[in-house]
Motif scaffolding. Structure first.
Motif, short mmCIF file in Angstrom:
data_model
loop_
_atom_site.label_atom_id
_atom_site.label_comp_id
_atom_site.label_asym_id
_atom_site.label_seq_id
_atom_site.Cartn_x
_atom_site.Cartn_y
_atom_site.Cartn_z
N ALA A 147 -8.42 6.46 6.05
CA ALA A 147 -9.19 6.45 4.79
C ALA A 147 -8.55 5.52 3.77
O ALA A 147 -9.24 4.77 3.08
CB ALA A 147 -9.31 7.86 4.23
N HIS A 148 -7.20 5.54 3.69
CA HIS A 148 -6.50 4.62 2.79
C HIS A 148 -6.72 3.17 3.21
O HIS A 148 -6.95 2.30 2.37
CB HIS A 148 -4.99 4.90 2.79
N GLU A 149 -6.61 2.93 4.52
CA GLU A 149 -6.78 1.56 5.04
C GLU A 149 -8.18 1.04 4.71
O GLU A 149 -8.33 -0.10 4.26
CB GLU A 149 -6.56 1.52 6.55
N LYS A 150 -9.18 1.90 4.91
CA LYS A 150 -10.56 1.47 4.64
C LYS A 150 -10.75 1.21 3.15
O LYS A 150 -11.33 0.18 2.76
CB LYS A 150 -11.57 2.52 5.11
N ALA A 151 -10.26 2.13 2.31
CA ALA A 151 -10.41 1.95 0.87
C ALA A 151 -9.73 0.67 0.40
O ALA A 151 -10.30 -0.10 -0.38
CB ALA A 151 -9.86 3.16 0.12
N PHE A 152 -8.52 0.42 0.89
CA PHE A 152 -7.80 -0.78 0.49
C PHE A 152 -8.53 -2.04 0.95
O PHE A 152 -8.66 -3.00 0.20
CB PHE A 152 -6.36 -0.76 1.02
N ASP A 212 -13.60 -7.14 -2.05
CA ASP A 212 -14.66 -7.19 -3.07
C ASP A 212 -14.11 -7.93 -4.29
O ASP A 212 -13.14 -7.49 -4.91
CB ASP A 212 -15.05 -5.76 -3.43
N ALA A 213 -14.72 -9.03 -4.66
CA ALA A 213 -14.24 -9.85 -5.77
C ALA A 213 -14.29 -9.12 -7.11
O ALA A 213 -13.68 -9.57 -8.08
CB ALA A 213 -15.06 -11.14 -5.86
N ARG A 214 -14.99 -7.99 -7.19
CA ARG A 214 -15.08 -7.23 -8.44
C ARG A 214 -14.07 -6.09 -8.51
O ARG A 214 -14.14 -5.25 -9.41
CB ARG A 214 -16.48 -6.68 -8.62
N ASN A 215 -13.16 -6.03 -7.57
CA ASN A 215 -12.16 -4.96 -7.54
C ASN A 215 -10.80 -5.53 -7.20
O ASN A 215 -10.70 -6.48 -6.41
CB ASN A 215 -12.52 -3.92 -6.47
N GLU A 216 -9.77 -4.92 -7.76
CA GLU A 216 -8.41 -5.29 -7.37
C GLU A 216 -7.44 -4.17 -7.71
O GLU A 216 -7.61 -3.47 -8.69
CB GLU A 216 -7.97 -6.60 -8.01
N VAL A 217 -6.47 -4.02 -6.84
CA VAL A 217 -5.30 -3.19 -7.12
C VAL A 217 -4.21 -4.18 -7.48
O VAL A 217 -3.97 -5.14 -6.73
CB VAL A 217 -4.89 -2.33 -5.91
N LEU A 273 0.80 -1.22 0.00
CA LEU A 273 0.00 0.00 0.00
C LEU A 273 0.84 1.28 0.00
O LEU A 273 0.57 2.18 -0.80
CB LEU A 273 -1.00 -0.01 1.15
N PRO A 274 1.88 1.43 0.82
CA PRO A 274 2.68 2.66 0.75
C PRO A 274 3.32 2.88 -0.63
O PRO A 274 3.37 4.01 -1.12
CB PRO A 274 3.75 2.47 1.83
#
Length: 151
Positions: free
Chosen positions: A35-40, A46-51, A11-12
């Motif tokens: 906010a970053h922690e929650k978003a990540f 969510d199986a429909r999202n990935e970084v 993440l960083p």
């Protein structure tokens, strides 16, 4: 180079890539807030999202975020939305962006997506040429409505 889903430890480095498009930001200097922690957590939960991260050894050199959108069009097929595409400054122009995007598109293809879409700020003409070289076409005019001030 390996393209893989990002972990919390990445993440960083991802935030460093997103912090400044033209300058290298040291991941150790990035403040990861709630906010970053929650978003990540929301993305990875969510199986429909990935970084995704493109990694050279242990160094994150690129990233995109992919969202898989179900739809009724195209006979109920998903589409992939790829955004927040970054390659570490200083490493651009050597084919890493092409590797990253080709692999991200292949992930969408393997998932069964009927198309991949992305948006790019109008001023990023070099990026537009790059996306066109990958086969993307500027087929639609996009619109956005800001609902709150961004950072």
């Amino acid at each position: 180079m390996v393209l893989r889903p990002a972990t919390r430890q990445d993440l960083p480095a991802v935030l460093a890539l997103l912090a400044d498009e033209d300058e290298v930001v040291d991941p150790a200097s990035v403040v990861v807030d709630a906010a970053h922690e929650k978003a990540f957590a929301d993305i990875t939960g969510d199986a429909r999202n990935e970084v995704l991260v493109l990694v050279d050894g242990r160094t994150v050199v690129g990233c995109p975020q992919a969202t898989y959108i179900p739809g009724l069009g195209r006979h109920g097929a998903e589409r992939a939305l790829i955004e927040a595409v970054r390659i570490r400054p200083g490493l651009r122009g050597g084919g890493l962006g092409r590797q990253l995007m080709e692999r991200a598109v292949e992930r969408a293809r393997q998932r069964g997506c009927a198309l991949v879409q992305l948006t790019s700020t109008r001023q990023r003409t070099d990026a537009h040429r790059f996306y066109a070289s990958l086969g993307f076409t500027a087929s639609h005019e996009g619109f956005k409505l800001a609902l709150r001030a961004g950072r």
